[in-house]
Design a protein around this motif. Structure first.
Motif, PDB file in Angstrom:
ATOM      1  N   GLY A  13       0.832  -1.192   0.000  1.00 31.08           N
ATOM      2  CA  GLY A  13       0.000   0.000   0.000  1.00 31.08           C
ATOM      3  C   GLY A  13       0.868   1.244   0.000  1.00 31.08           C
ATOM      4  N   GLU A  14       0.352   2.341   0.527  1.00 35.78           N
ATOM      5  CA  GLU A  14       1.089   3.608   0.506  1.00 35.78           C
ATOM      6  C   GLU A  14       2.448   3.472   1.194  1.00 35.78           C
ATOM      7  OE1 GLU A  14       0.567   8.316   1.808  1.00 35.78           O
ATOM      8  OE2 GLU A  14      -0.752   6.795   2.690  1.00 35.78           O
ATOM      9  N   LEU A  15       2.464   2.911   2.404  1.00 38.95           N
ATOM     10  CA  LEU A  15       3.725   2.783   3.116  1.00 38.95           C
ATOM     11  C   LEU A  15       4.578   1.662   2.531  1.00 38.95           C
ATOM     12  CD1 LEU A  15       5.668   3.626   5.281  1.00 38.95           C
ATOM     13  CD2 LEU A  15       4.464   2.122   6.886  1.00 38.95           C
ATOM     14  N   GLY A  16       3.962   0.539   2.180  1.00 39.50           N
ATOM     15  CA  GLY A  16       4.727  -0.568   1.621  1.00 39.50           C
ATOM     16  C   GLY A  16       5.474  -0.170   0.362  1.00 39.50           C
ATOM     17  N   MET A  17       4.825   0.555  -0.531  1.00 41.17           N
ATOM     18  CA  MET A  17       5.483   0.992  -1.759  1.00 41.17           C
ATOM     19  C   MET A  17       6.618   1.966  -1.441  1.00 41.17           C
ATOM     20  SD  MET A  17       4.245  -0.583  -4.398  1.00 41.17           S
ATOM     21  CE  MET A  17       4.873   0.435  -5.745  1.00 41.17           C
ATOM     22  N   ALA A  18       6.391   2.879  -0.507  1.00 41.48           N
ATOM     23  CA  ALA A  18       7.450   3.814  -0.122  1.00 41.48           C
ATOM     24  C   ALA A  18       8.635   3.070   0.479  1.00 41.48           C
ATOM     25  CB  ALA A  18       6.903   4.842   0.869  1.00 41.48           C
ATOM     26  N   MET A  19       8.349   2.072   1.299  1.00 44.33           N
ATOM     27  CA  MET A  19       9.408   1.279   1.928  1.00 44.33           C
ATOM     28  C   MET A  19      10.210   0.532   0.877  1.00 44.33           C
ATOM     29  SD  MET A  19      10.346   0.697   5.157  1.00 44.33           S
ATOM     30  CE  MET A  19       8.806   0.961   6.090  1.00 44.33           C
ATOM     31  N   LEU A  20       9.521  -0.097  -0.057  1.00 43.29           N
ATOM     32  CA  LEU A  20      10.189  -0.890  -1.088  1.00 43.29           C
ATOM     33  C   LEU A  20      11.037  -0.015  -2.006  1.00 43.29           C
ATOM     34  CD1 LEU A  20       7.164  -3.213  -1.713  1.00 43.29           C
ATOM     35  CD2 LEU A  20       9.442  -4.042  -1.068  1.00 43.29           C
ATOM     36  N   ARG A  21      10.534   1.161  -2.365  1.00 41.33           N
ATOM     37  CA  ARG A  21      11.323   2.072  -3.204  1.00 41.33           C
ATOM     38  C   ARG A  21      12.620   2.475  -2.498  1.00 41.33           C
ATOM     39  NH1 ARG A  21       5.879   4.904  -3.960  1.00 41.33           N
ATOM     40  NH2 ARG A  21       5.078   4.053  -5.934  1.00 41.33           N
ATOM     41  N   SER A  22      12.516   2.795  -1.213  1.00 36.02           N
ATOM     42  CA  SER A  22      13.709   3.211  -0.471  1.00 36.02           C
ATOM     43  C   SER A  22      14.687   2.056  -0.294  1.00 36.02           C
ATOM     44  CB  SER A  22      13.309   3.769   0.896  1.00 36.02           C
ATOM     45  OG  SER A  22      12.602   4.981   0.760  1.00 36.02           O
ATOM     46  N   LEU A  23      14.184   0.899   0.058  1.00 39.74           N
ATOM     47  CA  LEU A  23      15.056  -0.258   0.225  1.00 39.74           C
ATOM     48  C   LEU A  23      15.764  -0.610  -1.086  1.00 39.74           C
ATOM     49  CD1 LEU A  23      12.721  -2.481   2.414  1.00 39.74           C
ATOM     50  CD2 LEU A  23      14.967  -1.635   3.124  1.00 39.74           C
ATOM     51  N   ALA A  24      15.015  -0.580  -2.190  1.00 36.97           N
ATOM     52  CA  ALA A  24      15.581  -0.974  -3.481  1.00 36.97           C
ATOM     53  C   ALA A  24      16.708  -0.044  -3.916  1.00 36.97           C
ATOM     54  CB  ALA A  24      14.480  -1.009  -4.542  1.00 36.97           C
ATOM     55  N   ARG A  25      16.668   1.215  -3.464  1.00 36.49           N
ATOM     56  CA  ARG A  25      17.705   2.179  -3.849  1.00 36.49           C
ATOM     57  C   ARG A  25      18.953   2.088  -2.973  1.00 36.49           C
ATOM     58  NH1 ARG A  25      13.153   5.877  -4.418  1.00 36.49           N
ATOM     59  NH2 ARG A  25      13.566   6.656  -2.306  1.00 36.49           N
ATOM     60  N   HIS A  26      18.850   1.380  -1.837  1.00 32.72           N
ATOM     61  CA  HIS A  26      19.971   1.371  -0.898  1.00 32.72           C
ATOM     62  C   HIS A  26      21.136   0.559  -1.454  1.00 32.72           C
ATOM     63  CE1 HIS A  26      22.266   0.818   2.807  1.00 32.72           C
ATOM     64  NE2 HIS A  26      21.614   1.875   3.256  1.00 32.72           N
ATOM     65  N   PRO A  27      22.371   1.029  -1.260  1.00 35.38           N
ATOM     66  CA  PRO A  27      23.535   0.302  -1.784  1.00 35.38           C
ATOM     67  C   PRO A  27      23.633  -1.143  -1.311  1.00 35.38           C
ATOM     68  CG  PRO A  27      24.167   2.506  -1.067  1.00 35.38           C
ATOM     69  CD  PRO A  27      22.749   2.308  -0.648  1.00 35.38           C
ATOM     70  N   ARG A  28      23.194  -1.424  -0.076  1.00 35.44           N
ATOM     71  CA  ARG A  28      23.280  -2.781   0.425  1.00 35.44           C
ATOM     72  C   ARG A  28      22.348  -3.717  -0.363  1.00 35.44           C
ATOM     73  NH1 ARG A  28      24.739  -3.105   5.989  1.00 35.44           N
ATOM     74  NH2 ARG A  28      23.757  -5.159   6.109  1.00 35.44           N
ATOM     75  N   VAL A  29      21.178  -3.210  -0.753  1.00 34.90           N
ATOM     76  CA  VAL A  29      20.251  -4.025  -1.540  1.00 34.90           C
ATOM     77  C   VAL A  29      20.785  -4.182  -2.953  1.00 34.90           C
ATOM     78  CG1 VAL A  29      17.925  -4.151  -2.503  1.00 34.90           C
ATOM     79  CG2 VAL A  29      18.259  -3.431  -0.123  1.00 34.90           C
ATOM     80  N   GLY A 201       9.498   5.460   4.894  1.00 31.58           N
ATOM     81  CA  GLY A 201      10.221   4.443   4.146  1.00 31.58           C
ATOM     82  C   GLY A 201      11.715   4.705   4.126  1.00 31.58           C
ATOM     83  N   ALA A 202      12.100   5.953   3.865  1.00 23.16           N
ATOM     84  CA  ALA A 202      13.514   6.302   3.784  1.00 23.16           C
ATOM     85  C   ALA A 202      14.208   6.155   5.131  1.00 23.16           C
ATOM     86  CB  ALA A 202      13.667   7.727   3.257  1.00 23.16           C
TER      87      ALA A 202
END
Length: 316
Positions: A13-29, A201-202
Motif C-alpha cells: 500500500g502507501e507505506l509498503g510501496m514507499a518502503m520498497l522504493r527506499s530499500l531498493a535504492r539502498h547500496p546494500r540491496v 520508508g527512507a
C-alpha cells in the motif's frame, strides 16, 4: 552479525510501496540483498491499472512478488512463508482488522525470523497505555509485550506519529479546506507529530542498515511536530487565508464516540485530542540526530496544497 541479506516487506500500500522504493535504492540491496513483498494473489493478478502499475514498478525494482494473505492464512502457514527471510517489515496497517498484527508477530517468532519491524509506524503506544479510545491500540501493546518477552528475534519499533497526509484527510476533519476551517483536537496547544510515508520508508531503510546495529528498541522519527495553532497559522500564511478556528474538546469528542462507538475516525480524534503519546520533540529523533533531511509540514503543504491548487479561494 546478521547481515539482512533477505528482506520481506508485508503489504504494497502507501507505506509498503514507499518502503520498497527506499530499500531498493539502498547500496546494500543493490549489492546483493534480496528484496521481496508479500501481497495477495488477487493483487498480483489484478487487471486494475493502479495495481498493474505498482506490480510492474516492483518487478522493475527487482522485488520478488510473494503471494500471501495475512488475514486468511494461519500462523503456521505464514511462518512457512516468513522462514526464508532474515528481516520482515510489516507495512500492512490496521486494514486486516483485529488480531492480524498479533498473528503476524506470532508467525514471525514461530518462523525464527532473525529481525522484525512490526507495524508500529504511528504513535507511542507505551505512553498511551491500555484502554484508550482506539481499541486497536491495545493489540499494539500485546505485540510489544510478545516481542519483549523473547530473545530469539531482534525487533525494532519505529514511531512516526501520524502520517502527514492523514492530518489533511477531509474525512478526519481537522483541516476542512472546502470551508476554510481548522478543528483543533483537544486544544490549540495540543501537539501532533507527523511524518510522510516517503520519509517513513527512507528513515526505516536507514534504521535497517544503521551501524552500530539498532535492535530491541523504539526509535522515534518525525517530519514535524506542531500544535494545531501552528497548523492553522501555517495555512493562513501559505494560502493567504483567515481560517475559521473551532476547538473540538476532549469531552466533546469522547461524547461523540460514546454515541457512535464503532466509528474509527471518532476513535482517532479522541486519542489525538488527549495529547498523550502523539507528539515528541523533533530535535531528539533519529533523523535529527543523524542529520537526515525530511519533509516538514510547510514543505508538504507547499507540494500538496499550494502547488496543486488544492485550497479555497482566499477570503476578502
Amino acid at each position: 552479525m546478521l547481515q539482512d541479506r533477505s528482506i520481506l516487506v508485508l503489504g504494497a500500500g502507501e507505506l509498503g510501496m514507499a518502503m520498497l522504493r527506499s530499500l531498493a535504492r539502498h547500496p546494500r540491496v543493490r549489492g546483493g540483498t534480496a528484496l521481496a513483498v508479500l501481497v495477495r494473489q488477487s493483487t498480483i493478478d489484478s487487471q486494475g491499472s493502479g495495481k498493474q502499475k505498482d506490480m510492474a514498478e516492483l518487478r522493475a525494482l527487482g522485488v520478488e512478488l510473494v503471494p500471501g494473505d495475512l488475514a486468511a492464512q494461519s500462523v503456521d502457514a505464514l511462518a512457512g512463508v516468513f522462514g526464508r527471510f532474515e528481516t520482515v517489515i510489516s507495512c500492512t496497517g490496521f486494514v486486516g482488522g483485529s488480531g492480524v498484527q498479533l498473528k503476524i508477530a506470532k508467525a514471525v517468532l514461530l518462523a525464527g525470523v532473525p529481525r522484525y519491524f512490526p507495524w508500529q509506524f504511528g504513535v507511542d503506544y507505551d505512553a498511551i497505555g491500555r484502554g484508550s479510545p482506539q481499541d486497536l491500540f491495545d493489540e499494539q501493546l500485546d505485540v510489544r509485550a510478545l516481542l519483549r518477552s523473547q530473545d530469539a528475534t531482534e525487533w525494532v519499533i519505529v514511531s512516526t506519529g501520524m502520517f502527514t497526509s492523514f492530518l489533511f484527510e477531509p474525512s478526519f476533519g481537522v483541516v476542512d479546506l472546502a470551508n476554510a476551517t481548522v478543528h483543533a483536537l483537544g486544544s490549540w496547544d495540543t501537539a501532533v507529530t507527523v511524518t510522510t510515508a516517503a520519509d517513513i520508508g527512507a528513515l526505516t531503510t536507514e534504521i535497517v542498515f544503521a551501524e552500530p546495529r539498532i535492535a530491541r528498541q523504539v526509535v522515534y522519527v518525525a517530519g514535524d511536530t506542531v500544535t494545531y495553532r501552528q497548523l492553522a497559522d501555517a495555512l493562513d500564511a501559505m494560502l493567504d487565508l483567515t481560517v475559521h478556528r473551532v476547538t473540538w474538546s476532549v469531552p466533546q469528542l469522547t461524547g461523540e464516540l460514546a454515541r457512535d462507538p464503532g466509528n474509527p475516525l471518532r476513535k482517532y480524534r479522541a486519542v489525538f485530542a488527549q495529547g498523550v503519546g502523539v507528539a515528541w520533540d523533533k530535535a531528539h529523533t533519529f533523523n535529527a540526530q543523524r542529520g537526515l533531511a525530511v519533509s516538514d509540514l510547510e514543505a508538504w503543504m507547499h507540494t500538496n496544497l499550494l502547488a496543486s491548487n488544492r485550497h479555497p479561494v482566499p477570503q476578502n
